[in-house]
Design a protein around this motif. Structure first.
Motif, PDB file in Angstrom:
ATOM      1  N   THR A   1      31.632   6.530  -6.405  1.00  0.00           N
ATOM      2  CA  THR A   1      30.788   6.589  -7.593  1.00  0.00           C
ATOM      3  C   THR A   1      31.687   6.394  -8.808  1.00  0.00           C
ATOM      4  O   THR A   1      32.853   6.799  -8.792  1.00  0.00           O
ATOM      5  N   ILE A   2      31.133   5.779  -9.852  1.00  0.00           N
ATOM      6  CA  ILE A   2      31.908   5.550 -11.073  1.00  0.00           C
ATOM      7  C   ILE A   2      31.290   6.347 -12.219  1.00  0.00           C
ATOM      8  O   ILE A   2      30.069   6.409 -12.356  1.00  0.00           O
ATOM      9  N   ILE A   3      32.140   6.953 -13.036  1.00  0.00           N
ATOM     10  CA  ILE A   3      31.683   7.488 -14.316  1.00  0.00           C
ATOM     11  C   ILE A   3      31.882   6.370 -15.332  1.00  0.00           C
ATOM     12  O   ILE A   3      33.002   6.074 -15.741  1.00  0.00           O
ATOM     13  N   GLY A   4      30.784   5.736 -15.701  1.00  0.00           N
ATOM     14  CA  GLY A   4      30.833   4.538 -16.525  1.00  0.00           C
ATOM     15  C   GLY A   4      30.111   3.406 -15.820  1.00  0.00           C
ATOM     16  O   GLY A   4      29.968   3.406 -14.587  1.00  0.00           O
ATOM     17  N   LYS A   5      29.656   2.451 -16.575  1.00  0.00           N
ATOM     18  CA  LYS A   5      28.898   1.324 -16.018  1.00  0.00           C
ATOM     19  C   LYS A   5      29.841   0.247 -15.497  1.00  0.00           C
ATOM     20  O   LYS A   5      30.735  -0.190 -16.214  1.00  0.00           O
ATOM     21  N   PRO A   6      29.664  -0.199 -14.248  1.00  0.00           N
ATOM     22  CA  PRO A   6      30.486  -1.312 -13.762  1.00  0.00           C
ATOM     23  C   PRO A   6      30.094  -2.606 -14.458  1.00  0.00           C
ATOM     24  O   PRO A   6      28.916  -2.817 -14.769  1.00  0.00           O
ATOM     25  N   ASP A   7      31.066  -3.472 -14.716  1.00  0.00           N
ATOM     26  CA  ASP A   7      30.737  -4.727 -15.396  1.00  0.00           C
ATOM     27  C   ASP A   7      30.282  -5.791 -14.406  1.00  0.00           C
ATOM     28  O   ASP A   7      29.743  -6.819 -14.799  1.00  0.00           O
ATOM     29  N   GLN A   8      30.491  -5.547 -13.107  1.00  0.00           N
ATOM     30  CA  GLN A   8      30.014  -6.439 -12.052  1.00  0.00           C
ATOM     31  C   GLN A   8      29.418  -5.598 -10.923  1.00  0.00           C
ATOM     32  O   GLN A   8      29.693  -4.405 -10.821  1.00  0.00           O
ATOM     33  N   HIS A   9      28.604  -6.227 -10.082  1.00  0.00           N
ATOM     34  CA  HIS A   9      28.001  -5.553  -8.915  1.00  0.00           C
ATOM     35  C   HIS A   9      27.193  -4.317  -9.326  1.00  0.00           C
ATOM     36  O   HIS A   9      27.131  -3.328  -8.587  1.00  0.00           O
ATOM     37  N   GLU A  10      26.565  -4.376 -10.486  1.00  0.00           N
ATOM     38  CA  GLU A  10      25.875  -3.191 -11.009  1.00  0.00           C
ATOM     39  C   GLU A  10      24.796  -2.685 -10.058  1.00  0.00           C
ATOM     40  O   GLU A  10      24.590  -1.479  -9.935  1.00  0.00           O
ATOM     41  N   THR A  11      24.133  -3.599  -9.342  1.00  0.00           N
ATOM     42  CA  THR A  11      23.047  -3.186  -8.446  1.00  0.00           C
ATOM     43  C   THR A  11      23.574  -2.666  -7.106  1.00  0.00           C
ATOM     44  O   THR A  11      22.804  -2.104  -6.322  1.00  0.00           O
ATOM     45  N   ASN A  12      24.865  -2.848  -6.854  1.00  0.00           N
ATOM     46  CA  ASN A  12      25.428  -2.438  -5.565  1.00  0.00           C
ATOM     47  C   ASN A  12      26.277  -1.172  -5.643  1.00  0.00           C
ATOM     48  O   ASN A  12      26.786  -0.712  -4.620  1.00  0.00           O
TER      49      ASN A  12
END
Length: 339
Positions: free
Chosen positions: A148-159
């Motif tokens: 899990t990431i704290i922060g929005k991923p810039d790629q693969h957001e739906t995955n």
């Protein structure tokens, strides 16, 4: 003689399997049964052997935290102790330990993650920051490793499962607060552009300027580390301009604290000469003189929900990725005034 699970079960008048489920904090066991079993454990002085349990279940009972930079820098910013407090709270509830990894370079951090994954040292990972074009995301997705990431991923957001604030909206509101006070020369002080949070907050700042019909000036945008020294360097740079800004949107309270100190040394008065809105609402945003207007991003909640999100993945491997947005709030104090 060392007490066993069978001894606990006999005293609590339950089956040994129920004792095991209580130790694992199984949600299907009622709170009353858990209380009875734990009282029996205390009475007998029974302590679960988590190492042995891990060998049987093939679980490490540990999650990993990936720091975005070296520990000596990370812990200068109160954001990280607070977000770790949120993670450790949910981890304690789940009877999980925490393993931290960091490094002095991107390569060292990536190597640390590879060693953890390949050695199966943890059951899942929480990345404490989201970076632009981060190869670590691809690596973990390819290996189907829970993270899990704290922060929005810039790629693969739906995955990818992640927990974040609406940073574009938050920065928009922070900038508009200064605009409503009559400021037009507003600068943006951000962290590194490799961080998605910096990019999002800068875009919120741009949107507010555009909506207010204020010209965007490149010289009003500076980037430094999320440290007091970063704030000092930023304001030194901005105050040398022919037309220095009257308002600052600062993406971190620690940087803002450095800015306040430096302005004081320059003989500039915060609120009277220059207004500041910052982010995170950590404890010394209230203690600064003057106290800082700051966006409260609910740091503890970010950590707690990130931990819950990871445990959901560990317990339910087929669970679809989740996006959790933590609410923010602009806390108005004394660092802003009318032009």
């Amino acid at each position: 003689m060392t007490p066993t699970i069978k001894d606990v079960a006999k005293l609590a008048n339950v089956s040994p399997s129920t004792v095991s489920r209580v130790i694992a904090n199984n949600p299907k066991i009622t709170p009353r049964t858990k209380e009875i079993v734990r009282e029996a454990m205390d009475q007998l002085g029974y302590h679960p052997n988590y190492t042995a349990r891990s060998l049987v279940s093939k679980s490490t009972q540990t999650i990993g935290l990936v720091m975005p930079s070296s520990g000596d820098k990370v812990f200068q910013n109160p954001f990280f102790p607070e977000v770790i407090r949120g993670i450790s709270t949910i981890s304690h509830d789940k009877n999980y330990g925490i393993y931290m990894t960091t490094g002095n370079s991107e390569e060292e951090i990536a190597q640390g993650v590879c060693d953890i994954v390949q050695g199966r040292r943890v059951d899942g990972l929480i990345l404490l920051a989201s970076k632009v074009n981060d190869p670590m995301h691809d690596y973990l997705l390819e290996r189907n490793f829970p993270f899990t990431i704290i922060g929005k991923p810039d790629q693969h957001e739906t995955n990818i499962s992640f927990v974040d604030n609406d940073n574009i909206k938050a920065a928009y509101e922070a900038t508009m607060h200064l605009i409503r006070l009559g400021h037009k020369r507003i600068a943006f002080v951000g962290g590194g552009m490799e961080l998605v949070v910096t990019v999002d907050r800068m875009n919120g700042y741009f949107k507010a300027l555009k909506d207010a019909g204020i010209e965007q000036k490149d010289e009003y945008i500076v980037h430094h580390e999320f440290l007091r020294e970063g704030g000092r360097d930023a304001v030194n740079e901005l105050m040398l301009l022919d037309e220095p800004p009257t308002g600052l949107v600062v993406t971190d309270d620690v940087m803002a604290f450095g800015i306040v100190n430096t302005l004081e040394q320059m003989g500039q008065k915060v609120k009277k000469d220059i207004s500041i809105v910052s982010f995170n609402n950590v404890i010394f945003s209230q203690l600064a003189n003057p106290s800082l207007t700051s966006v409260d991003i609910n740091i503890f909640k970010l950590g707690y929900e990130a931990g819950q999100c990871l445990f959901d993945q560990i317990e339910q491997p087929d669970l679809l990725p989740r996006r959790i947005t933590i609410p923010h709030q602009l806390v108005v104090r004394d660092s802003c005034g009318e032009v």
